[in-house]
Structure formats: structure tokens, C-alpha cells
Design an enzyme around this catalytic site. Structure first.
Site, PDB file in Angstrom:
ATOM      1  N   SER A  76       0.632  -1.028  -0.188  1.00 23.98           N
ATOM      2  CA  SER A  76      -0.013  -0.475   0.372  1.00 23.98           C
ATOM      3  C   SER A  76       0.855   1.309  -0.378  1.00 23.98           C
ATOM      4  O   SER A  76       0.208   2.408  -0.243  1.00 23.98           O
ATOM      5  CB  SER A  76      -0.965  -0.463   1.120  1.00 23.98           C
ATOM      6  N   LYS A  79       0.582   3.218  -2.847  1.00 17.81           N
ATOM      7  CA  LYS A  79      -0.445   3.573  -3.107  1.00 17.81           C
ATOM      8  C   LYS A  79      -0.226   5.939  -3.031  1.00 17.81           C
ATOM      9  O   LYS A  79      -1.278   6.560  -3.552  1.00 17.81           O
ATOM     10  CB  LYS A  79      -1.496   3.819  -1.908  1.00 17.81           C
ATOM     11  N   TYR A 201      -2.832  -2.702 -10.456  1.00 18.26           N
ATOM     12  CA  TYR A 201      -2.480  -1.864  -8.914  1.00 18.26           C
ATOM     13  C   TYR A 201      -2.243  -2.944  -8.333  1.00 18.26           C
ATOM     14  O   TYR A 201      -1.303  -2.764  -7.453  1.00 18.26           O
ATOM     15  CB  TYR A 201      -4.183  -2.010  -8.788  1.00 18.26           C
ATOM     16  N   TYR A 253      -4.470   4.342   7.637  1.00 16.65           N
ATOM     17  CA  TYR A 253      -5.681   3.964   8.267  1.00 16.65           C
ATOM     18  C   TYR A 253      -6.587   4.294   9.031  1.00 16.65           C
ATOM     19  O   TYR A 253      -6.263   5.314   9.791  1.00 16.65           O
ATOM     20  CB  TYR A 253      -5.274   2.349   7.813  1.00 16.65           C
ATOM     21  N   VAL A 271       0.964  -3.390   3.849  1.00 18.56           N
ATOM     22  CA  VAL A 271       1.046  -5.569   4.668  1.00 18.56           C
ATOM     23  C   VAL A 271       2.235  -5.697   3.991  1.00 18.56           C
ATOM     24  O   VAL A 271       3.185  -7.283   4.996  1.00 18.56           O
ATOM     25  CB  VAL A 271       0.089  -5.690   4.265  1.00 18.56           C
TER      26      VAL A 271
HETATM   27  O1  DON Z   1      -4.604  -4.661  -1.716  1.00 18.41           O
HETATM   28  C1  DON Z   1      -4.521  -4.712  -1.382  1.00 18.41           C
HETATM   29  O2  DON Z   1      -4.726  -5.692  -0.577  1.00 18.41           O
HETATM   30  C2  DON Z   1      -2.807  -4.864  -1.058  1.00 18.41           C
HETATM   31  N1  DON Z   1      -2.510  -5.710  -2.555  1.00 18.41           N
HETATM   32  C3  DON Z   1      -2.121  -3.676  -0.503  1.00 18.41           C
HETATM   33  C4  DON Z   1      -3.059  -3.838   0.520  1.00 18.41           C
HETATM   34  C5  DON Z   1      -1.757  -2.892   1.892  1.00 18.41           C
HETATM   35  O3  DON Z   1      -0.977  -3.247   1.770  1.00 18.41           O
HETATM   36  C6  DON Z   1      -2.243  -2.388   2.925  1.00 18.41           C
HETATM   37  N2  DON Z   1      -1.139  -1.691   4.530  1.00 18.41           N
HETATM   38  N3  DON Z   1      -1.625  -2.036   5.219  1.00 18.41           N
END
Ligand code: DON
Length: 332
Positions: A76, A79, A201, A253, A271
Site C-alpha cells: 500500500s 498508493k 494495482y 488507515y 502489509v
Molecule cells: O490491496 C491489497 O490488499 C494489497 N495489495 C495492499 C494492501 C496494503 O498494503 C494495506 N496496508 N496496510
């Protein structure tokens, strides 16, 4: 009382950035609470004990400790940079017509939209980030991934690449993100097609970085878009300002309020275990430790940032502005 905000550095002169980062690493490393992300199967395979911290100043000082050169997927954290690029490519008005800049207070993968506007709340949660990837595909077509890789690489100062195994692992299991993309399409927010958008994405989330790379990318944001180590411009100035603002309010978040209160710098977590913090006009800081708390933020990363913010006086509203005092005392 001395009126100068630069009069009383918390850390005595000579007690350099490297020493503070080293002490922070030692103090935070013993915490092994939290768990690896496993909803993307490939992420559950990483070594949970890895821990690294890196910092890069806009004057070009580079500090790294522990596993700062171990590669992990950016997830993320991408993003924030993708939003920055979408502002440049699609323009502020169009981007804001598709995605808001309001903290949602919800988890990163929540299926919630702003009831008044129908837009995702912000570009840091999945729904908003998928919308942003859709805008990049809409404007750049098949070139979108190369464009993202080029700019991320310019910010990192080396050529970055996608981890194909993590990409496939996410693409094969992402029923929730697929559901979000279909809802966005039905609302008219996503117009570039579900498959092409999610392909970008998932790939942008699977870009391999190290904490050292992320610190350089953060220093590039801190240096209003120019990589301070290479002199290459990676991001547009106006887009950097907007990106840092959204990172400050939404980057962590449903922990964003606590983070702004305690740490007080724009930040973004992933993550994969990374956290990126940007001290405007001063520093990029990155931590890597893949054990996550229940909100998907790295446990040791949060502890390290708390400590660094305290020791270096990095909080944007720190009344003594101790971080600036220390950094200027060190002559950077
Ligand atoms: O969309 C997702 O689930 C992952 N590719 C990225 C999520 C993420 O890193 C959330 N962060 N803490």
C-alpha cells in the site's frame, strides 16, 4: 524564555542522525508481537524477524541499520506515489472528481463509499487506490506500469521491478478487491476496465523495495519531487504537496489520528511490513518489519517511528521544532 525555536535541540550537537537511528533500532527490535499478513498467501512466506530502518536527508546523508537492504513488496505504500502520479497525469480536477481526500476511519479494505459523492473516501484505502490505478490506465493505457516503474525508480535511485510471485498470489486470491473494482465500475468511478486496472494495482503493490529504497523515495517527496542523491525529478511539485497532505490524514488507515497525534509526520504503511515517513524538507525515513498489528501496520515500525519522532523532534507541530534544530545543528 528563549524565543528561538532553534535554541534547544533535544539531542546534543554531535549526537548524529545515525546514532539516534541505531539506538531506536536497538530499543524497538525486541518486540516480536504481531503477525505476518497471510491473506495474500505469498506474504506469509517471508522471514518474520527481519527489521531494518533507513533515513535519507534532503542534503544527501544516508543512514541504514539492520535489514535495511532486504527486499519486500511495497504494497500500500505504492498508493501514495500512484496518487502523486495520477495528479500529474490526469490533473487535480479529474482526480478529485473520482476520489475524495477525507479520512475514512475504516480499514484499508473496507467496502464503503462517501454517501454524498459516491466516491471512495481517499486514495490511501483500497477503493481509492484502485480508482487511482484506473485513472493511470485510462490516461496511459498499456504504458501505465512502465510509467509507474520509471517514476518509482527515479525516486529510489535504482531500477525497481515487480515480484511476479507476489503479484500472481494476490491476483489469484483478490476476491474482495475484485468486488470493489466492480462496484466502482457500476458507480461510474472506474472506467478503465476491472482487469486492466487491477493488473496495474496488483503489480504496483508487488514492486520490490528495501527500506533504503523507501527512505530515498521519501527523501524525494521531502525534497519536493527531486531525488536529493541523483538530482532527478520524479514527481511534480504541486502533486507532492497534495500527496503529503493525504498521507498525513489518511496514510495509516484507522490509526491515522493516533499517528498524527503521536508521530506527526505524513506516512504510509503497507502489509508487506514497510512504513514510510516524510519529514517535509528534511528527511525520508523507512522501516521494515513484517509483523503487523490488527490494522495492517507494522508493529516495530510504529514503535520505531514513535521513538524517532520523539528523539529528533520530528512532529510537524512540535513547539520547539527540535528536529529542525538538530538537523541544522548537524550542518545538513
Ligand atoms: O490491496 C491489497 O490488499 C494489497 N495489495 C495492499 C494492501 C496494503 O498494503 C494495506 N496496508 N496496510
Amino acid at each position: 524564555m528563549d524565543a528561538s525555536p532553534h535554541a534547544a535541540p533535544a539531542v546534543p550537537a554531535g549526537y548524529g542522525l545515525e546514532t539516534v537511528v541505531r539506538h531506536t533500532y536497538e530499543r524497538s527490535r525486541t518486540d516480536i508481537s504481531g503477525a505476518l499478513a497471510d491473506y495474500i498467501p505469498e506474504l506469509a512466506l517471508v522471514d518474520p524477524d527481519r527489521f531494518g530502518i533507513a533515513a535519507v536527508s534532503v542534503e544527501g546523508e544516508v543512514v541504514s541499520v539492520g535489514d535495511a537492504d532486504v527486499a519486500f513488496t511495497i504494497q500500500s505504500i505504492s498508493k501514495a506515489f500512484a496518487f502523486c502520479l495520477a495528479l500529474e497525469v490526469a490533473g487535480r480536477e479529474k482526480v478529485l472528481s473520482r476520489v475524495g481526500v477525507e479520512p475514512s476511519g475504516d480499514a484499508f479494505n473496507a467496502i464503503v463509499f462517501d454517501a454524498k459523492t459516491n466516491r471512495p473516501f481517499n486514495p490511501m484505502v483500497n477503493a481509492g487506490a484502485i480508482t487511482v490505478s484506473g485513472l493511470l490506465v485510462e490516461h496511459l493505457g498499456a504504458e501505465a506500469l512502465e510509467f509507474v516503474l520509471d517514476r518509482f525508480s527515479a525516486a529510489a535511485g535504482r531500477r525497481l521491478a515487480v515480484d511476479e510471485a507476489v503479484f500472481r498470489s494476490e491476483a489469484e486470491t483478490a476476491h474482495r478487491n475484485r468486488g470493489i473494482a466492480h462496484l466502482l465500475t457500476s458507480a461510474g468511478t472506474l472506467t478503465a476496465g476491472v482487469d486492466a486496472t487491477l493488473d496495474l494495482y496488483f503489480r504496483q503493490c508487488s514492486i520490490l523495495v528495501t527500506a533504503s529504497d523507501l527512505a530515498r523515495m521519501g527523501a524525494t517527496l521531502a525534497n519536493i519531487g527531486e531525488n536529493p542523491l541523483t538530482g532527478t525529478t520524479a514527481f511534480a511539485v504541486d502533486a507532492v504537496r497534495a500527496t503529503l497532505a493525504v498521507m498525513f490524514t489518511c496514510g495509516m488507515y484507522n490509526f491515522a489520528g493516533n499517528w498524527a497525534f503521536d508521530v506527526g509526520v505524513p506516512a504510509k504503511s503497507g502489509v508487506g511490513g514497510g512504513i514510510l515517513g516524510v519529514v517535509n524538507r528534511q528527511l525520508g525515513i523507512a522501516t521494515y518489519s513484517p509483523r503487523l498489528d490488527g490494522r495492517g501496520n507494522s508493529v516495530r515500525g510504529i514503535a520505531a517511528f514513535r521513538e524517532l519522532a520523539e528523539e529528533l523532534g520530528l512532529h510537524v507541530f512540535d513547539p520547539t521544532n527540535r528536529g529542525s534544530a538538530m538537523l541544522s545543528a548537524l550542518g545538513r
